[in-house]
Design a protein around this motif. Structure first.
Motif, PDB file in Angstrom:
ATOM      1  N   THR A   1     101.198 -23.944  -7.669  1.00 24.48           N
ATOM      2  CA  THR A   1     101.453 -22.643  -7.979  1.00 24.48           C
ATOM      3  C   THR A   1     100.166 -21.707  -7.204  1.00 24.48           C
ATOM      4  O   THR A   1      99.388 -22.582  -6.589  1.00 24.48           O
TER       5      THR A   1
ATOM      6  N   TYR B   1     102.509 -10.877  -1.016  1.00 25.41           N
ATOM      7  CA  TYR B   1     102.195 -10.666  -2.524  1.00 25.41           C
ATOM      8  C   TYR B   1     102.081  -9.047  -2.786  1.00 25.41           C
ATOM      9  O   TYR B   1     101.219  -8.533  -2.446  1.00 25.41           O
TER      10      TYR B   1
ATOM     11  N   ARG C   1     104.379  -9.477  -8.057  1.00 29.41           N
ATOM     12  CA  ARG C   1     105.681 -10.087  -7.831  1.00 29.41           C
ATOM     13  C   ARG C   1     105.834 -10.240  -6.368  1.00 29.41           C
ATOM     14  O   ARG C   1     105.101  -9.439  -5.630  1.00 29.41           O
ATOM     15  N   TRP C   2     106.498 -11.295  -6.068  1.00 31.44           N
ATOM     16  CA  TRP C   2     107.009 -11.463  -4.419  1.00 31.44           C
ATOM     17  C   TRP C   2     107.898 -10.341  -4.435  1.00 31.44           C
ATOM     18  O   TRP C   2     108.913 -10.435  -4.884  1.00 31.44           O
TER      19      TRP C   2
ATOM     20  N   ASP D   1     112.389 -18.779  -2.620  1.00 35.54           N
ATOM     21  CA  ASP D   1     112.062 -19.995  -3.079  1.00 35.54           C
ATOM     22  C   ASP D   1     111.039 -20.943  -2.308  1.00 35.54           C
ATOM     23  O   ASP D   1     110.687 -21.866  -2.937  1.00 35.54           O
TER      24      ASP D   1
ATOM     25  N   THR E   1     105.636 -20.399  -4.162  1.00 38.32           N
ATOM     26  CA  THR E   1     105.425 -20.766  -5.497  1.00 38.32           C
ATOM     27  C   THR E   1     105.144 -19.630  -6.468  1.00 38.32           C
ATOM     28  O   THR E   1     105.229 -18.310  -6.007  1.00 38.32           O
ATOM     29  N   SER E   2     105.211 -19.860  -7.563  1.00 35.66           N
ATOM     30  CA  SER E   2     105.036 -18.918  -8.433  1.00 35.66           C
ATOM     31  C   SER E   2     103.305 -18.352  -8.508  1.00 35.66           C
ATOM     32  O   SER E   2     102.348 -19.030  -7.725  1.00 35.66           O
TER      33      SER E   2
ATOM     34  N   GLU F   1      99.755 -16.704 -10.310  1.00 43.12           N
ATOM     35  CA  GLU F   1      99.030 -16.491 -11.498  1.00 43.12           C
ATOM     36  C   GLU F   1      97.954 -15.609 -11.269  1.00 43.12           C
ATOM     37  O   GLU F   1      97.511 -15.315  -9.995  1.00 43.12           O
TER      38      GLU F   1
END
Length: 421
Positions: free
Chosen positions: A158, A169, A175-176, A188, A191-192, A194
Motif C-alpha cells: 500500500t 494523488y 483519492r486517486w 487498478d 495501490t490503496s 493511507e
C-alpha cells in the motif's frame, strides 16, 4: 502499549539506508546505517535497497532487546517508482526520483489532463514514470520505493499520501482522481493510500524470525524522505518553518490549509492533520562554493559583523534563472559591485540569501499560508553562526534548534504515532 516500547524509523536514501530506534519520549536508543554501495553495485536494484535496509536494521537492533520493538515505518525518495507482479516481485529496475521521463507524448498527456495544481506535472513526476512502465510491461501494480520496502516487511503493498502526491494523488479529496485514467493509467495499477502514521499490518513471520521480533510488531504507513526530515526537526505547529541550507535553499512551512502555486513549484503534502508547503530557490551553497572553498568561508565569516547591514544588494545565483520566491527562468544573478574586501563580498552573498529566505516565507504567507512563527535550520549552512545571525535579523522570529536532521528519526516518530493513537 508497554511503557518500554521502542519504535523504528527506516530511511531509504539515495546513498544508503539508515535505521533509528526511539523510545516513547523520542530519545534515540540505537542507530544503524549501511551504504547502498556496500549492499550492491546498482542502486536501482530494489534488492540492493532491501539488503541495505536489513543491514541497517541489524546494526540498530544489535544492542537492544528486540522484543521491545512495537512498530516500524519506512520513508523513501519521492517519486521513485517500481513495477511489481502479484507476489510483490520487481519486474524491472526502479525508475529513480531524478530519472527524467523523455517521452514527450506522456508528458503532453499529463499536461493536458492534470489539474494545474497537481504535483504530477513534469518529467520527474511519479506518474510519468508509472506510465512509462505500463508501456513497457504488464505490471500488476506500480508502487513507490517506500511502499515496496514496507511491503517486504509486512506482505501488504500500500502507499501513503505523501509518496503518492507526485503520482497524481489528490490529498484534498483523499483519492486517486479519475483524470489519471485519461492519461492512460488504469487506477487498478495503483495501490490503496493511507495517511502517514496509520497502521498497515503486522510484520511477516519470516521478517519477525529474521530479526527476533515479536509477531505483533506493526508496520506503519511512512512518508517521503523530505517530509520525514521536516518531522525530525520537531516542527509541528502551524507557522513552524524549516529552512534547509544545502546546495540549494529550500523552505517548508506548516499550514492549516494547502498552498498551491505551480508557477513557483509549490504544492502541499498532507501530514499529521496539517499541510506542509514548500519552495526551493536556485540560490544556496552552490553559489558560495563557486566563489570560495569551505575553509575560506569559515575564515572570512570570522571577520564579518552580522549586526550591521551590508550596503550590497545581491540576488545570489550561480547562473541565470530562478524558481522561488521569484519564478523567472531569465532572472540574472546580481552579484555586483564586488568589493575588494573578500569578507564584505561573502557578507553580501549571505545577506542576499537571507533576504531570499525572508521573501520565500513571505510568499508562502501571501499565497494563503500562515505567518512564520519559528524557524529550524538543517543542512551544512546551519553551522555558520554569522549566516544564522543575518537570517535571524531578517526573519525576526525565534530560531530554534532542530531535534534532529535525520529522516529516519522523523519516520520513527510516525512509527510511534501508528501504535499510540
Amino acid at each position: 502499549m508497554r511503557s518500554n516500547a521502542l519504535f523504528t524509523g527506516l530511511d531509504i536514501g539515495t546513498s544508503g539506508a539508515r535505521a533509528t530506534v526511539i523510545d516513547f519520549a523520542g530519545k534515540v536508543v540505537s542507530d544503524g546505517q549501511c551504504a547502498m554501495s556496500s549492499a550492491g553495485p546498482d542502486y536501482r536494484d530494489p534488492y540492493v535497497w532491501l539488503k541495505a535496509a536489513k543491514s541497517a536494521l541489524a546494526i540498530a537492533f544489535a544492542d537492544i532487546d528486540t522484543s521491545r520493538i512495537a512498530s516500524i515505518s519506512v520513508d523513501g525518495t519521492s517519486g521513485t517508482m517500481l513495477p511489481i507482479d502479484k507476489n510483490g516481485a520487481p519486474l524491472a529496475k526502479a525508475s529513480m526520483y531524478n530519472d527524467p521521463c523523455t517521452d514527450t507524448q506522456i508528458l503532453e498527456k499529463i499536461s493536458e489532463n492534470a489539474p494545474i495544481t497537481s504535483a504530477a506535472h513534469g518529467a520527474t513526476s511519479g506518474l510519468a514514470r508509472a506510465l512509462s512502465f505500463c508501456q513497457e510491461l504488464d505490471a500488476y501494480k506500480i508502487i513507490h520505493q517506500a511502499d515496496w520496502i514496507a511491503g517486504q516487511l509486512c506482505g501488504i503493498y500500500t502507499s501513503d499520501e505523501n509518496n503518492s502526491l507526485k503520482t497524481g494523488y489528490d490529498p484534498v479529496e483523499g483519492r486517486w482522481p479519475h483524470w489519471i485514467e485519461n492519461v492512460g493509467l488504469d487506477l487498478d495499477k495503483l495501490t490503496s493510500v493511507e495517511e502517514p502514521g496509520c497502521a498497515i499490518s503486522h510484520v511477516t513471520s519470516d521478517f519477525a524470525s529474521e530479526f527476533d521480533l515479536l509477531p505483533h510488531v506493526v508496520v506503519v504507513a511512512g512518508t517521503t524522505d523530505g517530509c520525514a526530515s521536516f518531522l525530525a526537526t520537531g516542527a509541528e505547529d502551524v507557522g513552524d518553518g524549516v529552512t534547509a541550507l544545502g546546495t540549494t535553499l529550500t523552505i517548508k512551512l506548516l499550514s492549516e490549509s494547502p498552498i498551491f502555486s505551480p508557477e513557483n513549484g509549490i504544492y502541499s503534502h498532507k501530514i499529521l492533520g496539517k499541510w506542509l508547503a514548500g519552495g526551493a530557490s536556485n540560490s544556496g551553497g552552490n553559489v558560495l562554493l563557486s566563489h570560495f572553498d569551505a575553509s575560506q568561508i569559515v575564515a572570512l565569516s570570522e571577520e564579518i559583523n552580522a549586526e550591521v547591514d551590508s550596503p550590497l544588494d545581491y540576488y545570489p545565483l550561480s547562473k541565470v534563472g530562478e524558481r522561488f520566491p521569484i519564478a523567472d527562468p531569465k532572472l540574472p544573478p546580481r552579484l555586483t559591485p564586488r568589493p575588494a574586501c573578500e569578507s564584505e563580498f561573502l557578507k553580501g552573498i549571505l545577506q542576499g540569501m537571507a533576504e531570499i529566505e525572508r521573501l520565500g516565507y513571505s510568499r508562502l504567507s501571501a499565497l494563503g499560508g500562515p505567518e512564520l512563527s519559528t524557524v529550524r535550520t538543517v543542512g551544512g549552512g546551519s553551522k555558520n553562526k554569522v549566516w544564522a545571525r543575518l537570517r535571524e535579523r531578517k526573519l525576526k522570529v525565534p530560531m530554534l534548534m532542530p531535534n534532529s536532521d535525520e529522516a529516519a528519526y522523523g519516520t520513527a516518530l510516525l512509527a510511534r504515532k501508528g501504535v499510540n493513537k
